[in-house]
Design a protein around this motif. Structure first.
Motif, mmCIF file in Angstrom:
data_model
loop_
_atom_site.group_PDB
_atom_site.id
_atom_site.type_symbol
_atom_site.label_atom_id
_atom_site.label_comp_id
_atom_site.label_asym_id
_atom_site.label_seq_id
_atom_site.Cartn_x
_atom_site.Cartn_y
_atom_site.Cartn_z
ATOM 1 N N PHE A 171 0.833 -1.204 0.000
ATOM 2 C CA PHE A 171 0.000 0.000 0.000
ATOM 3 C C PHE A 171 0.864 1.248 0.000
ATOM 4 N N SER A 172 0.375 2.287 -0.686
ATOM 5 C CA SER A 172 1.058 3.567 -0.733
ATOM 6 C C SER A 172 0.030 4.657 -1.014
ATOM 7 N N ASP A 173 0.167 5.788 -0.336
ATOM 8 C CA ASP A 173 -0.680 6.942 -0.643
ATOM 9 C C ASP A 173 -0.140 7.709 -1.850
ATOM 10 N N GLU A 174 1.122 7.465 -2.212
ATOM 11 C CA GLU A 174 1.748 8.163 -3.336
ATOM 12 C C GLU A 174 1.324 7.595 -4.688
ATOM 13 N N HIS A 175 1.300 6.265 -4.794
ATOM 14 C CA HIS A 175 0.963 5.568 -6.034
ATOM 15 C C HIS A 175 0.080 4.379 -5.702
ATOM 16 N N ARG A 176 -0.898 4.131 -6.533
ATOM 17 C CA ARG A 176 -1.684 2.914 -6.379
ATOM 18 C C ARG A 176 -0.798 1.752 -6.797
ATOM 19 N N HIS A 177 -0.716 0.730 -5.986
ATOM 20 C CA HIS A 177 0.125 -0.430 -6.275
ATOM 21 C C HIS A 177 -0.681 -1.423 -7.107
ATOM 22 N N TYR A 178 -0.114 -1.854 -8.235
ATOM 23 C CA TYR A 178 -0.799 -2.830 -9.081
ATOM 24 C C TYR A 178 0.196 -3.792 -9.681
ATOM 25 N N VAL A 179 -0.241 -5.057 -9.804
ATOM 26 C CA VAL A 179 0.629 -6.132 -10.270
ATOM 27 C C VAL A 179 -0.120 -6.943 -11.319
ATOM 28 N N SER A 180 0.504 -7.145 -12.472
ATOM 29 C CA SER A 180 -0.056 -8.036 -13.488
ATOM 30 C C SER A 180 0.282 -9.458 -13.074
ATOM 31 N N VAL A 181 -0.738 -10.253 -12.770
ATOM 32 C CA VAL A 181 -0.484 -11.616 -12.298
ATOM 33 C C VAL A 181 -0.654 -12.674 -13.380
ATOM 34 N N TYR A 182 -1.293 -12.307 -14.501
ATOM 35 C CA TYR A 182 -1.444 -13.260 -15.594
ATOM 36 C C TYR A 182 -1.870 -12.518 -16.852
ATOM 37 N N ARG A 183 -1.333 -12.962 -17.998
ATOM 38 C CA ARG A 183 -1.725 -12.367 -19.279
ATOM 39 C C ARG A 183 -1.498 -13.410 -20.367
ATOM 40 N N ASP A 184 -2.502 -13.608 -21.208
ATOM 41 C CA ASP A 184 -2.324 -14.419 -22.408
ATOM 42 C C ASP A 184 -3.046 -13.712 -23.549
ATOM 43 N N ALA A 185 -3.283 -14.387 -24.629
ATOM 44 C CA ALA A 185 -3.899 -13.749 -25.794
ATOM 45 C C ALA A 185 -5.361 -13.366 -25.567
ATOM 46 N N PHE A 186 -5.996 -13.900 -24.512
ATOM 47 C CA PHE A 186 -7.426 -13.693 -24.331
ATOM 48 C C PHE A 186 -7.827 -13.019 -23.028
ATOM 49 N N VAL A 187 -6.970 -13.059 -22.017
ATOM 50 C CA VAL A 187 -7.340 -12.511 -20.709
ATOM 51 C C VAL A 187 -6.126 -11.876 -20.032
ATOM 52 N N ASP A 188 -6.408 -10.888 -19.208
ATOM 53 C CA ASP A 188 -5.407 -10.098 -18.504
ATOM 54 C C ASP A 188 -5.895 -9.972 -17.057
ATOM 55 N N ILE A 189 -5.062 -10.352 -16.069
ATOM 56 C CA ILE A 189 -5.497 -10.346 -14.672
ATOM 57 C C ILE A 189 -4.528 -9.518 -13.839
ATOM 58 N N TRP A 190 -5.098 -8.651 -13.004
ATOM 59 C CA TRP A 190 -4.312 -7.729 -12.185
ATOM 60 C C TRP A 190 -4.727 -7.796 -10.724
ATOM 61 N N LEU A 191 -3.763 -7.569 -9.849
ATOM 62 C CA LEU A 191 -4.000 -7.355 -8.431
ATOM 63 C C LEU A 191 -3.782 -5.872 -8.174
ATOM 64 N N LEU A 192 -4.744 -5.206 -7.530
ATOM 65 C CA LEU A 192 -4.616 -3.775 -7.216
ATOM 66 C C LEU A 192 -4.785 -3.557 -5.726
ATOM 67 N N CYS A 193 -3.986 -2.640 -5.186
ATOM 68 C CA CYS A 193 -4.035 -2.292 -3.772
ATOM 69 C C CYS A 193 -4.365 -0.811 -3.657
ATOM 70 N N TRP A 194 -5.248 -0.467 -2.719
ATOM 71 C CA TRP A 194 -5.827 0.867 -2.650
ATOM 72 C C TRP A 194 -5.752 1.441 -1.245
ATOM 73 N N THR A 195 -5.598 2.753 -1.170
ATOM 74 C CA THR A 195 -5.810 3.502 0.062
ATOM 75 C C THR A 195 -6.898 4.532 -0.241
ATOM 76 N N ARG A 196 -7.263 5.321 0.762
ATOM 77 C CA ARG A 196 -8.270 6.370 0.523
ATOM 78 C C ARG A 196 -7.760 7.415 -0.471
ATOM 79 N N ALA A 197 -6.450 7.516 -0.646
ATOM 80 C CA ALA A 197 -5.875 8.479 -1.588
ATOM 81 C C ALA A 197 -5.896 7.969 -3.028
ATOM 82 N N SER A 198 -6.231 6.709 -3.237
ATOM 83 C CA SER A 198 -6.227 6.109 -4.577
ATOM 84 C C SER A 198 -7.472 6.502 -5.355
ATOM 85 N N ASP A 199 -7.265 6.960 -6.578
ATOM 86 C CA ASP A 199 -8.356 7.416 -7.445
ATOM 87 C C ASP A 199 -7.931 7.214 -8.889
#
Length: 192
Positions: free
Chosen positions: A64-92
């Motif tokens: 977590f960070s108030d400076e930047h929203r943390h996001y991680v690409s956990v899987y990607r192929d030709a048909f689907v893309d999956i991400w993990l995102l972490c948020w604080t109240r400052a995330s928009d």
């Protein structure tokens, strides 16, 4: 099929490779059984609901960070893309679309607020708490914000994200769209 993770953290604005397991057994069973085609929004919702329960697959990537929203690409192929995102109240994310991709979001921890624009009226907003999910088509325009300082969500898109549209409303009332890369951090645009 190779599982690839890319992280965006609070220190660097560049994407950094953090993990590339090449072993097929590292791919969760719910990804092994994907149909090899673009998924419908309801299928994406089922997928994020299953992945949200597989915390051992992605929990080490939570940060977590108030400076930047943390996001991680956990899987990607030709048909689907999956991400993990972490948020604080400052995330928009600001107002955005997902170009030609449908998507789904499962909130694993905390709460997100999803807002949809309504011109001439108050924007529609709803709280999406842990254990809840939603899906949308490629025509969906929204804004996501963190409602708690510890929100974690799993997102899936099909076809995979390449471009997104970010929106701003100029002082004279004109809506403007700017095309951005899927790797860019979404933030509210300044009106101009």
């Amino acid at each position: 099929m190779t599982l690839t993770a890319i992280a965006h953290g609070p220190i660097s604005s560049e994407l950094i490779p953090v993990k590339t397991p090449a072993m097929r057994h590292d791919v969760p069973p719910c990804l092994e059984s994907l149909p090899g085609r673009v998924l419908e929004s309801t299928e994406l919702r089922d997928l994020v609901d299953r992945l949200a329960g597989e915390t051992a697959r992605w929990s080490e990537q939570v940060a977590f960070s108030d400076e930047h929203r943390h996001y991680v690409s956990v899987y990607r192929d030709a048909f689907v893309d999956i991400w993990l995102l972490c948020w604080t109240r400052a995330s928009d994310t600001g107002w955005h679309d997902h170009d030609v991709s449908s998507g789904a979001v499962a909130v694993v921890q905390g709460t997100l607020v999803e807002s949809n624009p309504r011109f001439g009226r108050r924007h529609r907003s709803r709280r999406v708490a842990a254990g809840s999910s939603f899906s949308f088509g490629s025509d969906h325009l929204h804004r996501l914000t963190g409602a708690t300082d510890d929100t974690v969500s799993v997102h899936a898109y099909s076809p995979p994200l390449w471009r997104l549209g970010q929106y701003t409303l100029t002082p004279d009332g004109v809506l403007r769209r700017m095309s951005v890369s899927y790797a860019d951090e979404l933030r509210p645009l300044e009106a101009g």
